[in-house]
Every structure is written in C-alpha cells, then in structure tokens.
Design a protein around this motif. Structure first.
Motif, PDB file in Angstrom:
ATOM      1  N   TRP A 217       0.848  -1.246  -0.069  1.00 44.73           N
ATOM      2  CA  TRP A 217       0.015  -0.056   0.094  1.00 44.73           C
ATOM      3  C   TRP A 217       0.764   1.193   0.082  1.00 44.73           C
ATOM      4  N   ASN A 218       0.579   2.092  -0.620  1.00 42.03           N
ATOM      5  CA  ASN A 218       1.444   3.386  -1.000  1.00 42.03           C
ATOM      6  C   ASN A 218       0.831   4.501  -1.182  1.00 42.03           C
ATOM      7  N   GLU A 219       0.398   5.255  -0.226  1.00 42.24           N
ATOM      8  CA  GLU A 219      -0.274   6.453  -0.160  1.00 42.24           C
ATOM      9  C   GLU A 219       0.378   7.461   0.474  1.00 42.24           C
ATOM     10  N   GLU A 220      -0.167   8.001   1.585  1.00 40.35           N
ATOM     11  CA  GLU A 220       0.716   9.081   2.507  1.00 40.35           C
ATOM     12  C   GLU A 220       2.053   8.172   3.225  1.00 40.35           C
ATOM     13  N   GLY A 221       1.584   6.897   3.515  1.00 39.79           N
ATOM     14  CA  GLY A 221       2.571   5.937   4.200  1.00 39.79           C
ATOM     15  C   GLY A 221       2.641   4.766   3.237  1.00 39.79           C
ATOM     16  N   LEU A 222       3.925   4.156   3.403  1.00 42.46           N
ATOM     17  CA  LEU A 222       4.094   2.939   2.960  1.00 42.46           C
ATOM     18  C   LEU A 222       3.535   1.590   3.869  1.00 42.46           C
ATOM     19  N   GLY A 223       2.811   0.633   3.396  1.00 37.69           N
ATOM     20  CA  GLY A 223       2.664  -0.433   4.537  1.00 37.69           C
ATOM     21  C   GLY A 223       2.414  -1.570   3.593  1.00 37.69           C
ATOM     22  N   ALA A 224       2.435  -2.965   4.010  1.00 40.26           N
ATOM     23  CA  ALA A 224       2.122  -4.175   3.389  1.00 40.26           C
ATOM     24  C   ALA A 224       1.342  -4.890   4.258  1.00 40.26           C
ATOM     25  N   ALA A 225       0.594  -5.846   3.497  1.00 41.89           N
ATOM     26  CA  ALA A 225      -0.204  -6.994   4.090  1.00 41.89           C
ATOM     27  C   ALA A 225       0.369  -8.357   3.485  1.00 41.89           C
ATOM     28  N   LEU A 226       0.392  -9.112   4.311  1.00 42.81           N
ATOM     29  CA  LEU A 226       1.275 -10.550   4.395  1.00 42.81           C
ATOM     30  C   LEU A 226       0.027 -11.353   4.083  1.00 42.81           C
ATOM     31  N   VAL A 227      -0.198 -12.399   3.209  1.00 41.53           N
ATOM     32  CA  VAL A 227      -1.199 -13.373   2.900  1.00 41.53           C
ATOM     33  C   VAL A 227      -0.454 -14.621   2.964  1.00 41.53           C
ATOM     34  N   ILE A 228      -0.473 -15.613   3.913  1.00 46.68           N
ATOM     35  CA  ILE A 228       0.073 -16.842   3.701  1.00 46.68           C
ATOM     36  C   ILE A 228      -0.717 -18.026   3.896  1.00 46.68           C
ATOM     37  N   ASN A 229      -0.868 -18.977   3.023  1.00 43.38           N
ATOM     38  CA  ASN A 229      -1.791 -20.010   3.063  1.00 43.38           C
ATOM     39  C   ASN A 229      -3.175 -19.404   3.312  1.00 43.38           C
ATOM     40  N   GLY A 230      -3.583 -18.341   2.491  1.00 44.45           N
ATOM     41  CA  GLY A 230      -4.754 -17.778   2.642  1.00 44.45           C
ATOM     42  C   GLY A 230      -5.091 -17.139   3.819  1.00 44.45           C
ATOM     43  N   ARG A 231      -4.329 -17.028   4.878  1.00 46.45           N
ATOM     44  CA  ARG A 231      -4.614 -16.182   5.998  1.00 46.45           C
ATOM     45  C   ARG A 231      -3.835 -15.008   5.986  1.00 46.45           C
ATOM     46  N   LEU A 232      -4.116 -13.924   6.722  1.00 49.36           N
ATOM     47  CA  LEU A 232      -3.409 -12.777   6.986  1.00 49.36           C
ATOM     48  C   LEU A 232      -2.344 -13.046   7.974  1.00 49.36           C
ATOM     49  N   HIS A 233      -1.130 -12.701   7.904  1.00 47.43           N
ATOM     50  CA  HIS A 233      -0.105 -12.824   8.886  1.00 47.43           C
ATOM     51  C   HIS A 233       0.108 -11.496   9.516  1.00 47.43           C
ATOM     52  N   ARG A 234      -0.170 -11.557  10.984  1.00 48.35           N
ATOM     53  CA  ARG A 234       0.039 -10.225  11.580  1.00 48.35           C
ATOM     54  C   ARG A 234       1.031 -10.100  12.508  1.00 48.35           C
ATOM     55  N   GLY A 235       1.840 -11.214  12.791  1.00 41.54           N
ATOM     56  CA  GLY A 235       3.082 -11.135  13.718  1.00 41.54           C
ATOM     57  C   GLY A 235       2.740 -11.203  15.147  1.00 41.54           C
ATOM     58  N   PHE A 236       3.585 -11.042  15.905  1.00 44.95           N
ATOM     59  CA  PHE A 236       3.692 -11.172  17.313  1.00 44.95           C
ATOM     60  C   PHE A 236       2.763  -9.902  18.166  1.00 44.95           C
ATOM     61  N   THR A 237       3.140  -8.874  17.620  1.00 41.62           N
ATOM     62  CA  THR A 237       2.392  -7.556  18.115  1.00 41.62           C
ATOM     63  C   THR A 237       1.535  -7.050  17.302  1.00 41.62           C
ATOM     64  N   GLY A 238       1.229  -7.604  15.979  1.00 42.84           N
ATOM     65  CA  GLY A 238       0.142  -7.004  14.898  1.00 42.84           C
ATOM     66  C   GLY A 238       0.776  -6.215  14.037  1.00 42.84           C
ATOM     67  N   GLY A 239       2.219  -6.337  14.059  1.00 40.98           N
ATOM     68  CA  GLY A 239       3.165  -5.104  13.307  1.00 40.98           C
ATOM     69  C   GLY A 239       3.640  -5.826  11.889  1.00 40.98           C
ATOM     70  N   ALA A 240       3.445  -7.135  11.661  1.00 49.09           N
ATOM     71  CA  ALA A 240       3.765  -7.790  10.422  1.00 49.09           C
ATOM     72  C   ALA A 240       3.234  -6.924   9.211  1.00 49.09           C
ATOM     73  N   GLY A 241       4.340  -6.526   8.256  1.00 50.77           N
ATOM     74  CA  GLY A 241       3.688  -5.603   7.219  1.00 50.77           C
ATOM     75  C   GLY A 241       4.062  -4.100   7.156  1.00 50.77           C
ATOM     76  N   GLU A 242       4.435  -3.829   8.662  1.00 49.88           N
ATOM     77  CA  GLU A 242       4.950  -2.358   8.912  1.00 49.88           C
ATOM     78  C   GLU A 242       6.153  -2.207   8.086  1.00 49.88           C
ATOM     79  N   VAL A 243       6.182  -1.967   6.783  1.00 48.30           N
ATOM     80  CA  VAL A 243       7.509  -2.082   5.935  1.00 48.30           C
ATOM     81  C   VAL A 243       8.076  -0.724   5.764  1.00 48.30           C
ATOM     82  N   GLY A 244       7.163   0.490   6.196  1.00 53.64           N
ATOM     83  CA  GLY A 244       7.806   1.726   6.103  1.00 53.64           C
ATOM     84  C   GLY A 244       9.241   1.729   7.008  1.00 53.64           C
ATOM     85  N   PHE A 245       9.182   0.848   8.062  1.00 52.95           N
ATOM     86  CA  PHE A 245      10.326   0.836   9.077  1.00 52.95           C
ATOM     87  C   PHE A 245      11.297   0.174   8.517  1.00 52.95           C
ATOM     88  N   LEU A 246      11.133  -0.492   7.418  1.00 55.88           N
ATOM     89  CA  LEU A 246      12.495  -1.608   6.752  1.00 55.88           C
ATOM     90  C   LEU A 246      13.666  -0.862   6.493  1.00 55.88           C
TER      91      LEU A 246
END
Length: 401
Positions: A217-246
């Motif tokens: 997703w690329n608008e005011e900020g950059l972010g990503a969503a990760l779908v693995i085996n048909g399901r959203l992957h959110r990570g331990f704190t819900g921060g999976a996909g916060e790729v702006g911090f990459l």
C-alpha cells in the motif's frame, strides 16, 4: 452429540443449505430447477430446501423467469434483510462508515471529518459515524450483526493498545476497546487498514484465487499486508507488514523508528520522497500536501514518458526505489504475487508497475508477478465489509442449530 455428528441428516441439510445460499449469492436469483442442477440435488429436494430457507427468512421469492421457452419459473434470492454489517475506515482526518446487507450491497454510508475534534472523544466519533451510515440504510444500530474497524497500525493482542500509528490522535488509550465495547451492541473487530485492503483484493480484486501474496500500500505512508496459506499474517504484536520501518540501502539508517514514525523504506519511497526527487531533477512542485503533490507528479510523469526527460527520470528512479524495498520482502517471503495498491501507484499506473517489475527482476532472486490493485474506491472500507460479511454469513447461514 448425535444431532451434530457429520453425516447425519441435520448436518447434511445444513451443508446443502449453505451451498445453496452461496450459489444464490454468486449467481443472483435462481429457479428451483437451476439451483437443483448447480447443487446436484433433485428437484423435490431443492424445493424442500428453498421452502426451508424461505421459512427461516434467508431467501425470498423475487419474481419469475421470462423471455424463455416454456412456462415461467419462480426465482429465489438471498434475503438482503437477513443481516446487516458495518465497516469503518479510520484516518487521522476522518472516519468513513458504511453498512451493507448480507448480500454485500452497500445500504448506507457516512463520512465524519475528525480534524480538530479530539475533544469529542474517539468513542463519540465512532458511534456518530456508525449512526450516520445506519440512518442512511434505514435501520437501527441494533440491526447490525457485526462491525469491523480499520485503522493505521494495529492493536497489540497482548496489551489492547494501538501500536505503529502515533499520528492517529485519541486512539491510544489502554481502555479504548473496552469503552467502545460498552457503547456498541454488536461484536466489533479491529484490523490494520492495509490488511483490509488485502482482504478486499483477495475476495474481489487482483488476488482472487491466490493463497499466498503480498500487498504493498502506497499513499501517505508505505505499508504491506502478508497473506500466507490464505490467511493474514499479523505477527507477534500485530506489526507484520509495517514495511515503512524497513531498513533499506539508499537512505540513512533511521533509529527509534516508532518515535520518528518513519523508517528507511518510508524515507526512500514514501510519498514525501517524490517531491524531493522532483526538486533534485529541476521539476517545480506546488505548495500542497506532499501526498497530493506526489500523486500529481507521478501521473504527469507517466503521461510524459520519454517526452519529458526530467519527468521520465523521476518515474524511473521512483520505480527503482519501490523495487528496492520489495526485493527485501521477496527474499524473505518468496511470494508468487505482489499487488500494488494505493493512490501513488495508481497515479503511475501500468507504466510504473512495469518499471517496478523490471527493476525487481534484477534485484530479487525470484520473480513474483506484480499486479495493480483493482479495488480503487474505498478499499479499506470494502475490506472491512467483506471481513464482517464472512463471519456474519457463517453465523446467519448456519441452519444446523
């Protein structure tokens, strides 16, 4: 229990009921004969099924088939009033709410500007926006079976507090979710906004039929969503996909990224990077919000491709920057598909997509296919409604109880 053992008549009837309801949602109004053919049921069994669903208020007669040889046939459709759901899209400046009936048709929408209204309180803003959509739909708040709220960042499952969205005023109270639960009579889920865009694209858009994909997703900020085996992957704190911090090459290493609310990839390829690139190339930029400026510049660059050298170079460099971050995601996740979504990517269009695809082919070991997102109008809201509809249909369409 015997009444719910797989293979019993009650369970088999419920399975047939759900299959029929799903077919009616997919195809629209159907006759008994057509429904029987699609489900493999005999005409008498299909008639009994429709009578049972009609008595339960799940289907309604909608008219008769006309214009075909032979006698006209009664048509049946899912009863749109069987259930309603709500979705809310929250940003720092406004809340957009929508109500949809169980068929997925939007029945009411409402937009509440929130800039400068922090004193109103988040709970009041959410309920006001929801009530506005409910009123337009001609129903009451109690008629809504489920609501899904999309926000930047994510609510940490361990603490219940919103993380990764320091720019969202009023949403960081540790008691916020409890306060909302008291005021809202329906079950409410909270999901990251980019994750909901991925839900919309998987159900209705560019990722249909894909079990593994990444959405950028690329608008005011950059972010990503990760779908693995048909399901959203959110990570331990819900921060999976916060790729702006990459951390990425081409920009200074950003420390204390949460306090800075930025990171390497955001600095390299976020909306604020486009006007900087333009200035470095001698392109004059207007004094407007940087996301608007970035979208306008990318649209101009795509239109002037190979005609204006500066704008052409702007688009080329920006594609390289986006591909740099995507190469890191590709190395870790090896997705077969990357969906590019958001206002900046859509401004660059197919040309920007193809440039990113070419750059990524040189930067990554694997070569995922890149596709432009197809849900270009309120994708967060559409994803929230689709998420709410999936759970509500599972509940309302279950005739085994």
């Amino acid at each position: 229990m015997a009444g719910t053992t797989p293979g019993t008549p009650r369970v088999l009837r419920a399975m047939n009921d759900r299959a029929a309801l799903d077919l009616l949602l997919e195809h629209g109004p159907l006759s008994r004969t057509k429904l029987g053919k699609l489900t493999g049921l005999s005409k008498p069994t299909a008639s009994q099924l429709l009578a049972r669903l009609e008595a339960a208020g799940l289907v309604v007669a909608t008219g008769t088939s006309e214009g075909r040889p032979g006698p006209s046939a009664q048509l049946y459709a899912v009863n749109p009033r069987a259930a309603y759901v709500a979705g809310l899209d929250v940003t720092a400046h406004r809340i957009v709410a929508a109500v949809a009936d169980v068929t997925g048709e939007t029945a009411g929408t409402y937009e509440l500007p929130t800039r400068g209204r922090l004193g109103d309180g988040v709970v009041r803003q959410v309920t006001e926006a929801l009530d506005g959509a409910v009123a337009e739909a001609g129903i009451s708040r109690a008629d809504v079976h489920r609501a899904v709220v999309g926000t930047p960042g994510a609510f940490d499952p361990g603490t219940g507090r919103l993380r990764y969205a320091s720019h969202l005023p009023g949403w960081h109270s540790p008691t916020l979710l409890d306060e909302l639960a008291v005021c809202l009579p329906m079950p409410v889920e909270y999901e990251n906004d980019v994750n909901l865009v991925a839900v919309a694209e998987q159900r209705l858009g560019a990722a249909r039929g894909h079990e593994d994909f990444v959405l950028l997703w690329n608008e005011e900020g950059l972010g990503a969503a990760l779908v693995i085996n048909g399901r959203l992957h959110r990570g331990f704190t819900g921060g999976a996909g916060e790729v702006g911090f990459l951390p990425v090459p081409g920009t200074p290493l950003v420390r204390q990224v949460v306090k800075a609310n930025a990171g390497g990839f955001q600095e390299l390829a976020g909306a604020q990077a486009v006007p900087r690139l333009a200035t470095a190339l001698g392109i004059t930029t207007p004094h407007q919000p940087y996301a608007e400026v970035a979208a306008g510049l990318l649209a101009r660059a795509a239109a002037a491709w190979e005609q204006d050298p500066a704008l052409t170079e702007l688009l080329r460099r920006y594609a390289q920057r986006l591909a740099t971050g995507l190469a890191s995601l590709t190395a870790v996740l090896d997705p077969g598909l990357i969906v590019l979504s958001g206002g900046l990517v859509s401004s660059g269009g197919e040309l920007l997509r193809s440039l990113i695809q070419s750059e990524l082919a040189e930067l990554a070991a694997s070569r995922p296919r890149l596709a432009l997102g197809l849900i270009d109008r309120h994708p967060v809201l559409r994803g929230a409604l689709e998420r709410a509809l999936a759970d509500t249909r599972d509940e309302v369409f279950d005739t085994s109880r």
